[in-house]
Design an enzyme around this catalytic site. Structure first.
Site, PDB file in Angstrom:
ATOM      1  N   ARG A  24       0.844  -1.211   0.000  1.00 14.74           N
ATOM      2  CA  ARG A  24       0.000   0.000   0.000  1.00 14.74           C
ATOM      3  C   ARG A  24       0.872   1.250   0.000  1.00 14.74           C
ATOM      4  NH1 ARG A  24      -2.894  -3.341   3.734  1.00 14.74           N
ATOM      5  NH2 ARG A  24      -1.939  -2.292   5.518  1.00 14.74           N
TER       6      ARG A  24
ATOM      7  N   GLU B 218     -19.721  14.689   0.755  1.00 19.93           N
ATOM      8  CA  GLU B 218     -19.911  13.729  -0.341  1.00 19.93           C
ATOM      9  C   GLU B 218     -21.167  12.885  -0.166  1.00 19.93           C
ATOM     10  OE1 GLU B 218     -16.687  10.907  -0.907  1.00 19.93           O
ATOM     11  OE2 GLU B 218     -17.605  10.079  -2.697  1.00 19.93           O
TER      12      GLU B 218
ATOM     13  N   LYS C 126     -18.882  17.153  -3.100  1.00 19.18           N
ATOM     14  CA  LYS C 126     -18.407  16.047  -3.945  1.00 19.18           C
ATOM     15  C   LYS C 126     -19.592  15.154  -4.300  1.00 19.18           C
ATOM     16  CE  LYS C 126     -15.090  12.219  -4.042  1.00 19.18           C
ATOM     17  NZ  LYS C 126     -13.718  11.834  -3.743  1.00 19.18           N
TER      18      LYS C 126
HETATM   19  P1  13P Z   1     -14.288   7.103  -7.120  1.00 16.57           P
HETATM   20  O1  13P Z   1     -13.889   8.227  -8.032  1.00 16.57           O
HETATM   21  O2  13P Z   1     -13.584   5.809  -7.416  1.00 16.57           O
HETATM   22  O3  13P Z   1     -15.785   6.962  -7.020  1.00 16.57           O
HETATM   23  O4  13P Z   1     -13.765   7.493  -5.673  1.00 16.57           O
HETATM   24  C1  13P Z   1     -13.975   8.757  -5.203  1.00 16.57           C
HETATM   25  C2  13P Z   1     -14.159   8.700  -3.749  1.00 16.57           C
HETATM   26  O5  13P Z   1     -13.410   9.316  -3.020  1.00 16.57           O
HETATM   27  C3  13P Z   1     -15.257   7.914  -3.195  1.00 16.57           C
HETATM   28  O6  13P Z   1     -15.443   8.238  -1.853  1.00 16.57           O
END
Ligand code: 13P
Length: 340
Positions: free
Chosen positions: A46, A177, A219
């Protein structure tokens, strides 16, 4: 509270031609991504993978900030430099995922609520002291025959608002988000309705909790048909539906909207962002905070081998450059086909 500092950070994260790299995969998620290329998810793998991404030369031209995971914020490059310092030296702002993943919403089969509010105030202060200047909290909203429920929309909106208020209290910029998932066979209109409902609830809750809109970023998902829908929307339809939904729900005081990719392929996610910016100017910057769309090609090229690092970095640089162009609406097929 120093709102000016928050606003400066929010604006820097959506600076012209730039967007955010989401590299905050939790242990289960990175394990899934590594399993797809037959790599074991060890701490060293990682670390090596994140080092590959963060040390890609020239990436700071297109990447304004990186979202880190709890383990990653304490990791270092091969020469012993903390990732947060390595990023800051390139002018890239370190951020941190602070939610603790999702769990079932009680009494609501198929729906989720996010964990992580317990002890969040202390954790935020700790992350800030370790160099993080912004945070991320992800809520998920599923579409189904009777979903999303009002309970799911309201519970997640309130959690997001409380998280955002705590993050601003800690003098960091919250990335809010609410992700309406692409899973399912629903058409684009269902996604548009669910996204409009979710965003309206989120901004009502942010107002109730006194969150300064100038010092946060949104987001969201783009408005797309479900992955199993027989009626996939065109790039133009997606761009127009997404802009319409955002104009109806997101106040102009918000400086930037940084989309997640949500499982869209890299070229499609870039194309959608480009099509939206072609239709600008908008009241807010329209940018990216992609995880998979930015990383997939690099991960495939890397395959866990040190010998492939340069090839993987070329892939990552190419994708970031394409996303950077999509910020101006100048991304094209020709650019896409340029050798990575
Ligand atoms: P993805 O662009 O793969 O959807 O990931 C963005 C993200 O931070 C999801 O929490």
């Amino acid at each position: 509270m120093n709102y000016t500092k928050l606003e400066d950070t929010a604006c820097a994260l959506v600076a012209a031609g730039k967007g955010i790299l989401a590299a905050d995969e939790s242990f289960p998620t990175i394990q899934k991504r590594f399993a797809a290329i037959n790599i074991e998810s060890t701490e060293e793998n990682r670390r090596a993978y994140r080092e590959l991404l963060f040390t890609t030369r020239g990436i700071e031209e297109f990447i304004s900030g990186v979202i880190l995971f709890d383990e990653t914020i304490g990791q270092k490059t091969g020469d012993g430099t903390l990732f947060t310092d390595a990023l800051s030296r390139k002018g890239i702002i370190p951020g941190i995922k602070v939610d603790a993943g999702t769990m079932p919403l009680p009494g609501h089969p198929g729906e989720k609520i996010t964990s992580g509010l317990d002890g969040l105030r202390e954790r935020l202060n700790g992350y800030r002291d370790r160099g993080a200047r912004f945070a991320k909290w992800r809520a998920v909203i599923a579409i189904g025959p009777h979903l999303p429920s009002r309970a799911c929309i309201q519970a997640n909106a309130h959690q997001l608002a409380l998280y955002a208020a705590l993050t601003q209290e800690a003098e960091m910029v919250p990335i809010v988000e609410p992700e309406v998932l692409m899973d399912g066979d629903h058409d684009m209109t269902r996604c548009e309705e669910a996204t409009e409902t979710a965003l309206s609830a989120v901004f009502a809750a942010l107002r109730d909790y006194g969150v300064a809109l100038e010092g946060m970023l949104l987001k969201p998902n783009m408005v797309v048909a479900g992955t199993k829908s027989p009626k996939q929307a065109s790039v133009v339809e997606t761009a127009e539906a997404t802009i319409r939904t955002l104009r109806r729900t997101v106040p102009a005081a918000v400086h930037g909207i940084v989309f997640l990719s949500g499982g869209q392929g890299p070229e499609l996610a870039t194309g959608h962002l480009n099509a939206m910016n072609v239709r600008g100017p908008h009241p807010w910057e329209l940018s990216f905070s992609f995880g998979r769309a930015l990383q997939n090609a690099a991960l495939k090229a890397w395959k866990g081998a040190a010998a492939n690092v340069a090839a993987a970095q070329r892939e990552f640089h190419h994708r970031a450059q394409c996303c950077g162009a999509a910020r101006y609406g100048t991304y094209s097929d020709k650019m896409e086909k340029m050798a990575a």
